[in-house]
Enzyme design. Structure first.
Site, short mmCIF file in Angstrom:
data_model
loop_
_atom_site.label_atom_id
_atom_site.label_comp_id
_atom_site.label_asym_id
_atom_site.label_seq_id
_atom_site.Cartn_x
_atom_site.Cartn_y
_atom_site.Cartn_z
N LYS A 124 4.66 -15.48 4.53
CA LYS A 124 5.51 -16.56 5.04
C LYS A 124 6.52 -15.91 5.99
O LYS A 124 6.84 -14.73 5.84
CB LYS A 124 6.27 -17.24 3.89
CG LYS A 124 6.76 -18.63 4.22
CD LYS A 124 5.68 -19.68 4.14
CE LYS A 124 6.17 -21.01 4.65
NZ LYS A 124 5.21 -22.09 4.34
N ASP A 164 5.46 -24.76 9.68
CA ASP A 164 6.11 -25.22 8.44
C ASP A 164 7.29 -26.06 8.92
O ASP A 164 7.27 -26.55 10.06
CB ASP A 164 6.54 -24.02 7.57
CG ASP A 164 6.99 -24.45 6.17
OD1 ASP A 164 6.14 -24.89 5.38
OD2 ASP A 164 8.20 -24.38 5.87
P1 NDP Z 1 8.89 -31.21 8.63
O1 NDP Z 1 9.87 -30.35 9.33
O2 NDP Z 1 7.84 -31.90 9.43
O3 NDP Z 1 9.65 -32.33 7.77
C1 NDP Z 1 10.57 -32.00 6.78
C2 NDP Z 1 11.19 -33.27 6.28
O4 NDP Z 1 12.02 -32.96 5.16
C3 NDP Z 1 12.09 -33.98 7.29
O5 NDP Z 1 12.05 -35.36 7.04
C4 NDP Z 1 13.46 -33.41 6.96
O6 NDP Z 1 14.53 -34.28 7.30
C5 NDP Z 1 13.37 -33.28 5.45
N1 NDP Z 1 14.23 -32.18 4.99
C6 NDP Z 1 14.11 -30.86 5.30
N2 NDP Z 1 15.08 -30.15 4.71
C7 NDP Z 1 15.81 -31.03 4.00
C8 NDP Z 1 16.94 -30.92 3.17
N3 NDP Z 1 17.51 -29.73 2.93
N4 NDP Z 1 17.42 -32.06 2.60
C9 NDP Z 1 16.81 -33.26 2.82
N5 NDP Z 1 15.75 -33.43 3.61
C10 NDP Z 1 15.25 -32.35 4.18
O7 NDP Z 1 8.23 -30.27 7.51
P2 NDP Z 1 6.86 -30.46 6.77
O8 NDP Z 1 6.60 -31.89 6.50
O9 NDP Z 1 5.86 -29.64 7.47
O10 NDP Z 1 7.16 -29.69 5.38
C11 NDP Z 1 7.74 -30.36 4.26
C12 NDP Z 1 7.51 -29.52 3.02
O11 NDP Z 1 6.10 -29.33 2.82
C13 NDP Z 1 8.09 -28.11 3.03
O12 NDP Z 1 8.44 -27.74 1.72
C14 NDP Z 1 6.92 -27.26 3.49
O13 NDP Z 1 7.04 -25.90 3.09
C15 NDP Z 1 5.79 -27.95 2.74
N6 NDP Z 1 4.46 -27.70 3.27
C16 NDP Z 1 4.14 -28.00 4.56
C17 NDP Z 1 2.88 -27.79 5.03
C18 NDP Z 1 2.45 -28.23 6.39
O14 NDP Z 1 1.25 -28.17 6.67
N7 NDP Z 1 3.33 -28.69 7.25
C19 NDP Z 1 1.86 -27.11 4.20
C20 NDP Z 1 2.26 -26.94 2.81
C21 NDP Z 1 3.53 -27.19 2.41
P3 NDP Z 1 15.19 -34.19 8.78
O15 NDP Z 1 14.15 -34.72 9.71
O16 NDP Z 1 16.40 -35.03 8.69
O17 NDP Z 1 15.47 -32.73 9.00
#
Ligand code: NDP
Length: 448
Positions: A124, A164
């Site tokens: 990572k 990510d």
């Molecule tokens: P994105 O950046 O596309 O979206 C993240 C979302 O979570 C946004 O809506 C963001 O809100 C919200 N968010 C992030 N941090 C916080 C926080 N501290 N408090 C509240 N809301 C928060 O990321 P992904 O959808 O790609 O990833 C989401 C999760 O899934 C992570 O844990 C990632 O590690 C995991 N994951 C992702 C994969 C992928 O293929 N993308 C694969 C496997 C796991 P805002 O827009 O307001 O920032």
């Protein structure tokens, strides 16, 4: 050294890495029997070896903002284990990124990747760079600068980063371009590239879709279906919105999404048109709350979704977003299934609580493995220089999620208590993932 001694020594060495220690404890809690059952594991110090990354690459990233000021960020790549394949795992750009967060994510990634059945090790990386409020030019300059520092440590058979939080197709494309420029090599060094220049179809949808496919198998194991199920989703990013889309396709009713500003609740349920609108809104970095003017529903500023009544909760935002109080709220509101789309979104206390309450629980390392699985398929497509169709990859993704479900369920079948209908997916995923990596280490002897 016993597993407990290893944990104690990690706590002494890394007192400032709570997320990493939390992830190690979570895995240790369910693999101890499997560990003790094979004397080679302690002889070859497998737990000690798997809890210390092969290496942590840490570097400075200098870049220039739109005003011509030099900005300085930190960047890291944690190459945790390449026991069963090239290092593989995403890059996260978020101000909360530090070594502890990346070590927890890299550690989890070893087992997640092993669960997919594809040859991928765990890694990572990322930066404390905050993409919010940055112009496209600034994002581009940052991505170029980041990969300029990292490129010498990665490669299509060495370490293959992906996206990510904060890193999507745009950022991956900028980084790929810089890598290509520096090395004169057009290879599959990053996954999540744009379709048409090396990217795989369904990679964008894969994590969210895959989590719902995993859930499909959980429901079927309980002789249930999606029909009439109310789903609460947190997050409004890549994982959350594709989970919402697939749940809707399979006939569930999705009532919420959320972001760092609050929760959007639509009692009528999201439709495909509404989800498309949400995707456009987030891509344009506009507020979720504008939805209410467009489609109705309510905006709960600063709130999480768990105060709404539902059957299934899918936390898809970030680590530790659900604490014990929120887990209690979920159970009080009728939640029977919790499926982690995000990595480690529940605290250990929250996990313990929902399991005690006989809530069916799927840990992220199993449920969200669809993303990295399709990344693995992207790597193989790049290697043979061919593309597969969306439909073909979707069938493969669904099958991989079924395999992960079935492997995890089978690994704990003999422990199934009569007092609960719940399958212990947490232990199952940890045991299967751990054994695959551990057996490779034993076979290698002393080397990694
Ligand atoms: P994105 O950046 O596309 O979206 C993240 C979302 O979570 C946004 O809506 C963001 O809100 C919200 N968010 C992030 N941090 C916080 C926080 N501290 N408090 C509240 N809301 C928060 O990321 P992904 O959808 O790609 O990833 C989401 C999760 O899934 C992570 O844990 C990632 O590690 C995991 N994951 C992702 C994969 C992928 O293929 N993308 C694969 C496997 C796991 P805002 O827009 O307001 O920032």
């Amino acid at each position: 050294m016993s597993m407990q001694d290893v944990i104690q020594s990690l706590e002494n060495r890394y007192p400032h890495q709570p997320e990493f220690i939390q992830a190690v404890k979570e895995v240790a809690s369910s693999i101890s029997d499997a560990y003790e059952a094979n004397s080679d594991y302690s002889k070859f110090k497998v737990f000690e070896r798997l809890t210390e990354p092969d290496r942590v690459i840490s570097f400075r990233v200098n870049w220039e903002d739109d005003e011509g000021n030099i900005q300085v960020n930190r960047g890291w790549r944690v190459q945790f284990s390449n026991a069963i394949g090239p290092y593989k795992g995403g890059l996260r750009f978020h101000p909360t990124v530090n070594e502890s967060v990346l070590k927890f994510l890299g550690f989890e990634q070893i087992f997640k990747n092993a669960l997919t059945g594809l040859p991928m090790g765990g890694a990572k990386g990322g930066s404390d760079f905050d993409p919010k409020g940055k112009s496209d030019n600034e994002i581009r300059r940052f991505c170029y600068a980041f990969i300029r520092e990292l490129y010498q440590y990665i490669g299509k058979d060495i370490d293959v980063p992906a996206g990510d939080i904060g890193v999507g197709g745009r950022e991956v494309s900028y980084m790929f371009a810089m890598y290509k420029n520096l090395t004169h090599e057009y290879g599959g060094v990053l996954t999540g590239k744009g379709v048409g220049f090396g990217g795989s179809l369904i990679r964008t949808e894969a994590t969210g879709y895959g989590a719902v496919y995993f859930l499909e198998n959980m429901l079927s194991a309980q002789n249930e279906t999606f029909t009439d199920k109310r789903v609460l989703i947190s997050g409004a990013g890549n994982v959350a919105l594709h989970a919402a889309e697939k749940a809707l396709m399979l006939d569930a009713t999705v009532l919420t999404v959320s972001d760092s500003q609050g929760t959007l609740h639509d009692p009528a349920g999201f439709t495909q048109e509404k989800i498309d609108w949400l995707k456009d809104q987030k891509a344009a970095r506009k507020p979720l709350k504008d939805y209410v003017e467009e489609f109705g529903g309510e905006w709960l500023a600063g709130e999480k979704p768990w105060q709404i009544k539902g059957d299934i909760a899918m936390p898809c935002a970030t680590q530790n977003e659900v604490d014990i109080a929120e887990a209690e709220q979920m159970v009080a509101n009728g939640i029977k299934y919790v499926v982690e789309g995000a990595n480690m979104p529940l605290t250990i206390a929250a996990i313990d609580y929902i399991r005690e309450q006989h809530v069916h629980y799927a840990p992220g390392k199993a449920a969200n493995a669809g993303g990295v699985a399709v990344s693995g398929l992207e790597m193989s497509q790049n290697s043979v220089r061919q593309y597969r169709s969306f439909e073909e990859l979707d069938v493969q993704l669904r099958q991989i999620m079924k395999n992960i479900h079935d492997d995890a369920a089978r690994a704990t079948q003999h422990l199934q208590a009569e007092s609960t209908p719940c399958i212990d997916y947490m232990a199952g995923a940890n045991i299967v993932g751990f054994k695959r990596a551990a057996d490779a280490l034993v076979a290698y002897g002393v080397l990694n």
